[in-house]
Structure formats: C-alpha cells, structure tokens
Design a protein around this motif. Structure first.
Motif, short mmCIF file in Angstrom:
data_model
loop_
_atom_site.label_atom_id
_atom_site.label_comp_id
_atom_site.label_asym_id
_atom_site.label_seq_id
_atom_site.Cartn_x
_atom_site.Cartn_y
_atom_site.Cartn_z
N MET A 97 26.11 49.27 40.90
CA MET A 97 26.76 49.93 42.03
C MET A 97 28.07 49.22 42.41
SD MET A 97 23.47 50.54 44.49
CE MET A 97 21.92 51.10 43.81
N ASN A 98 28.41 48.16 41.70
CA ASN A 98 29.58 47.34 41.99
C ASN A 98 29.47 46.65 43.35
OD1 ASN A 98 32.05 46.28 41.03
ND2 ASN A 98 33.21 47.68 42.32
N ILE A 99 28.24 46.42 43.82
CA ILE A 99 28.01 45.67 45.06
C ILE A 99 27.84 44.21 44.66
CG2 ILE A 99 26.53 45.37 47.07
CD1 ILE A 99 25.75 48.31 46.82
N LEU A 100 28.91 43.45 44.79
CA LEU A 100 28.93 42.08 44.30
C LEU A 100 29.03 41.04 45.41
CD1 LEU A 100 31.40 42.56 41.29
CD2 LEU A 100 28.91 42.91 41.35
N GLU A 101 29.36 41.49 46.62
CA GLU A 101 29.51 40.57 47.75
C GLU A 101 28.28 40.72 48.64
OE1 GLU A 101 31.89 38.48 47.80
OE2 GLU A 101 33.23 39.34 46.28
N THR A 149 31.11 50.02 51.97
CA THR A 149 31.16 48.61 52.37
C THR A 149 30.44 48.44 53.69
OG1 THR A 149 32.64 46.72 52.76
CG2 THR A 149 33.39 48.86 53.53
N VAL A 150 29.57 47.41 53.75
CA VAL A 150 28.85 47.06 54.97
C VAL A 150 29.04 45.57 55.16
CG1 VAL A 150 26.61 46.94 56.12
CG2 VAL A 150 27.14 48.89 54.63
N TYR A 151 29.78 45.19 56.21
CA TYR A 151 30.03 43.76 56.36
C TYR A 151 30.35 43.40 57.81
CZ TYR A 151 35.17 44.49 56.31
OH TYR A 151 36.45 44.87 56.59
N ARG A 208 37.97 47.35 44.23
CA ARG A 208 37.41 46.04 44.57
C ARG A 208 35.89 46.16 44.73
NH1 ARG A 208 41.95 43.76 48.93
NH2 ARG A 208 43.73 44.05 47.53
N PRO A 209 35.19 45.03 44.67
CA PRO A 209 33.73 45.09 44.82
C PRO A 209 33.30 45.63 46.18
CG PRO A 209 34.41 42.99 43.89
CD PRO A 209 35.66 43.67 44.34
N ALA A 210 32.16 46.29 46.19
CA ALA A 210 31.56 46.75 47.44
C ALA A 210 30.85 45.58 48.12
CB ALA A 210 30.58 47.88 47.16
N PHE A 211 30.67 45.68 49.45
CA PHE A 211 30.10 44.61 50.26
C PHE A 211 28.78 45.03 50.89
CE2 PHE A 211 34.10 42.74 49.74
CZ PHE A 211 34.27 41.57 50.47
#
Length: 503
Positions: A488-492, A423-425, A452-455
């Motif tokens: 990659m499940n990066i949805l945000e 996660t990067v946010y 949960r989705p990755a960011f």
C-alpha cells in the motif's frame, strides 16, 4: 429557464449566465438542445437539470473542431460508455451526475447535472416574499438591500419563502432568519462586491486578511433552508486583491439547516462552513472555486453534530471536504456563537473532489474531539493527498473515523510535504498533539499512490495512531489487492499500534 426536448422528454435548465463568459473550448447538446457552457479559471462548466430514468444523450463538441483523440470521464467507476465521433464525444446516462471530462490536451469540462427540481415555489404564492417587491435591484448595478428586507418581512410569518428571481444581485451581508427559506431560481446570481466597505468585518486571519461571513443564519435559529438552482458568487479573486475575504454560506448556531441544489463559486476563503450546527443536510451542492486563490476550501464542517453532505462536488486549490475544531476567540473563531464544541456524527457521501491539497480530510484543527466522522463513496479526480487525517493543531482525540468505498483517480504535487493516496499522522506545531484512534479504511481503489510514502504515524507515546483496519485496498491501474502495508506504500509508521490488514 426550462427547456423540453422531444426525443428524451427531458427537462433541461440552462446554466445561469449573468456576468458569465461563454466557453471558447466546448459546446454541449443534451438530447439535441444546446446548453450554455461557461468559461472559467482552469476549467469550464455547464449546469443543467434532467429527468432521470430514461437515457439522456450528451454531445460534447470541441469548438476548434479538432478530432477527439483521447478522453476520460470522472468518476471513472461509473458505467458510462462514451465514443468519439470526429470532434464530438457522445454518451448517454439515465441518472444525473457531476462529471469531469478531459478531452485531448484541453482544460477540463465540468458537467453539473442535477435531477429535476421538486417543490418549486411560485414567485407570487402564499407566504412567498418576492425580493423584487422589496426593491431588490436585479441588474447588479447597486448594492441591493431588498433581499434582506424581504427576509426580515418573511421572518414575521414562520415557514415563509424568500424568492429570488433570475437576475444579478450585488449584495452586502445577508442574515437568514429563523424558520425561513431562501429560494434561488435558476438564472439568479447573488454576487459579493469585493469591496470591504460593503460588509461587516467579523474576523482577522493572521496569515491573510480581515474577513466576513457573507450569508449566515441567525444564531439559535431553527428550520432554515437555502435551495434552488441559482448561484452564490463570491467574486473571490477581486475580493482577495482588495485584501479582504469571506466565508460565503455560513449556517452557524442553528438547528435543522438544509441546503439543496445551489451552485457556489469563486470563494475568497472557505466556501460553505457549517459552524456549531445541530442537524444539517447539504445535498446537490456544487462548489466551483479557483486554483489561483489560496485557502478556498469547499465544505468545512466545524464543531457540529449530525451533519450530512450528500451528492456534492467541490473544486478549488485547497481542501475539498474537511472537518475541523478550533480554540475560542482566535482569528476566524471570534464570531462563533458558542464556546468550543466537540464534533460528532458527520457524514460525507457520494462526493467528487478536485484539489491541490486534500480531497477529503479530518483536520488540521483538532482542538476538541472529533468522533464518528465518515467519508464514503467519494471520488478524487485529482489532489495532492486523496484523503486522510492531519492532526496538526490541538490536543484532543480523533476517533471512530471511516473512509469507505473511496476512489482516488489521480494525484499531483504535495500538501505540506504529504503526497499519497492516504495519510494519517500527528504533527507537533507547538499548539498541542493528540491521538488518533479507531480508523477504518475499507474498499479503496487507489489508482494513483502518490509520489511519497503514505503515513500511519503518531507523534509520541501519548499521541499515537492506533486501531487502524485496512480492508480491500486495491492499488494501481490494475487494481491489484494489497496484502501488506508495503504494497500500500504505507512506509511511515512510527508511534502507531494495532494496525491490521484484512482481506
């Protein structure tokens, strides 16, 4: 204590056992020699040294004598071929590793195998200051002042070594002096008493308790080293029950700091914290914390330059390995030696993480710039988030951040709502927001993707996540290469730009 086996001609060191209870779950023979296995919170462990280059046989046995029906060994990427033989798990290795072994439904068993020590000082050698000659109490019955006395005497001869023989040493604050080394022999234990009256309180954390730096370097110092196979024991749970806490090993305001081989356990707060350090090398360090003490980070590098952490393991409830920058004179930063500094050129290599939060993290503090931070060849045994950037506090920039050759084996729970392999946010908590720029994520095995989705998400147009390149990301148990953010499940991805997937 060093033992020598005939079959493999391997030298092995029994773990320090002062005040430690023997494991009720596991026994271990290494090339036929019994090791002392230690009972601990949520997992048991053993510490030893071995000769590398020749096969060394490990035989883990379950003490209830029930047959082994399932097992796994972390890091999974290692070419370790193990087999169950009744109630024994047998394998051989040629190199020393930090391993986490799960057998049946038992608690984990952590094997801390190091290469043989080099440059071991003689307890009576030239310019070696043996703490027993300065009245140090090796029984743990009193709060000893002998170690500081030996350190102060050694400081008069730059390059000297303070030697701590096997024994249990209850100790107040220790100031490591300029151009001196502290050697902890195998079987030596420095123990935090947990009594606030024994320490100089240096800070107050608003959401917790007052605290101290237990073992710290002299400010404006050079060439300090802490090494050996001894243990730094923070007595963390008892300390927290007394409404107190401590950073255990704090190189602060120093240049060319080195730490090698020690075991750090049971921290009541952040365990090892290089603070405003220039050039530090931390190798072969083992940090074993509890899961019932909060904010017990493993290694937090803070406002430092040219820091190298190589071949380490950090276990505990909070972040295993992280980097941070903070504002001046606020809570835990009150004792910092200098005004706030940027953080540059920090490198974590060949580490193993086990955490209830992040395995590897930049943040949460980004009050000063953090630049050229690399995490590589890292393994996550289990965590809420495998690795990432949490820009939560501050308005400075995080840039040129790399995560390379990372292996995320398992994930559980969540950390402040985040539960993903990466996660990067950027968050807005009322203490500033800032950008994240130029991030490389390369050669990652995400065996678990998280619940949960990755960011990859900024906060607004001035606090974007930009310039992220993802290369060779393999997802799931089958290791299938992902070709899109969705895979990659990066949805945000709000307030992000220039995101590239390269295969």
């Amino acid at each position: 204590m060093l033992l020598k086996t005939v079959a493999a001609v391997a030298s092995l060191m029994i773990a320090t056992v002062c005040g430690k209870v023997k494991s009720a779950h596991f026994g271990l023979k290494v090339d036929g020699t019994d090791m002392y296995t230690v009972s601990y919170a949520r997992y048991d462990y053993v510490q030893l040294s071995m000769e590398e280059g020749k096969p060394t046989e490990f035989r883990i046995r379950t003490l209830d004598k029930k047959p082994i029906t399932s097992f796994r060994i972390t890091p999974q990427k290692l070419p370790i071929s193990a087999k169950a033989q009744g109630n024994e798990l047998v394998f051989s290795v040629k190199k020393a590793h930090y391993l986490i072994v799960k057998i049946n439904d038992k608690k984990e068993f952590v094997i801390l195998a190091d290469p043989l020590e080099k440059d071991v000082p003689s307890p009576s050698g030239k310019n070696v200051f043996n703490v027993l000659n300065f009245g140090a109490d090796a029984t743990g019955a009193t709060v000893t002042k002998g170690i500081q006395a030996a350190m102060d005497a050694a400081a008069k001869t730059p390059g000297s070594v303070v030697y701590v023989p096997p024994g249990l040493y209850s100790m107040g604050n220790l100031l490591l002096r300029n151009r001196t080394s502290l050697y902890l022999a195998g079987g030596s234990v420095l123990r935090f008493t947990g009594n606030p009256a024994d320490y100089k309180t240096l800070f107050k954390k608003s959401d917790l308790h007052p605290g101290t730096w237990w073992i710290q370097t002299e400010f404006d110092s050079f060439d300090i080293k802490v090494y050996g196979r001894g243990t730094i024991d923070g007595n963390g749970r008892a300390t927290r029950e007394n409404k107190y806490m401590a950073d255990l090993l704090v190189p602060a305001g120093t240049t060319n700091f080195r730490c090698d081989g020690v075991l750090v356990r049971d921290s009541s707060f952040w365990a090892v914290t290089p603070i405003q350090v220039t050039e530090a090398t931390i190798t072969n360090i083992k940090i074993l914390n509890r899961f019932d003490v909060t904010q017990d980070d493993g290694i937090d590098v803070i406002e430092s330059t040219k820091v190298r952490v190589r071949r380490a393991i950090a276990i505990g409830k909070d972040d295993s390995f992280s980097t941070k920058t903070w504002p001046a004179d606020t809570g835990t930063t009150v004792p910092y030696p200098y005004a706030p500094r940027a953080q540059r050129d920090v490198f974590f290599d060949d580490c193993v993480a086990w955490s209830d939060t992040y395995g590897y993290k930049l943040g949460q503090g980004v009050h000063e710039d953090q630049e050229a931070i690399t995490f590589q060849n890292g393994v996550v045994y289990d965590a809420a988030v495998g690795f990432g950037i949490d820009h939560k506090f501050g308005s400075a920039t995080a840039r040129r951040i790399a995560f390379k050759n990372m292996d995320v084996e398992r994930l559980h729970g969540n950390a402040h709502g985040q539960a993903a392999w990466m996660t990067v946010y950027v968050q807005n908590t009322g203490r500033g927001v800032g950008p994240v720029r130029d991030v490389w994520v390369k050669n990652v095995r995400a065996r678990a993707r998280g619940s949960r989705p990755a960011f990859l998400q900024g906060y607004n147009a001035s606090a974007m996540v930009s310039g992220v390149t993802l290369t060779n990301i393999r997802m799931g148990a089958d290791g299938k290469r992902a070709t899109s953010l969705k895979e990659m499940n990066i949805l945000e991805t709000n307030f992000s730009e220039n995101i590239k997937v390269v295969n």
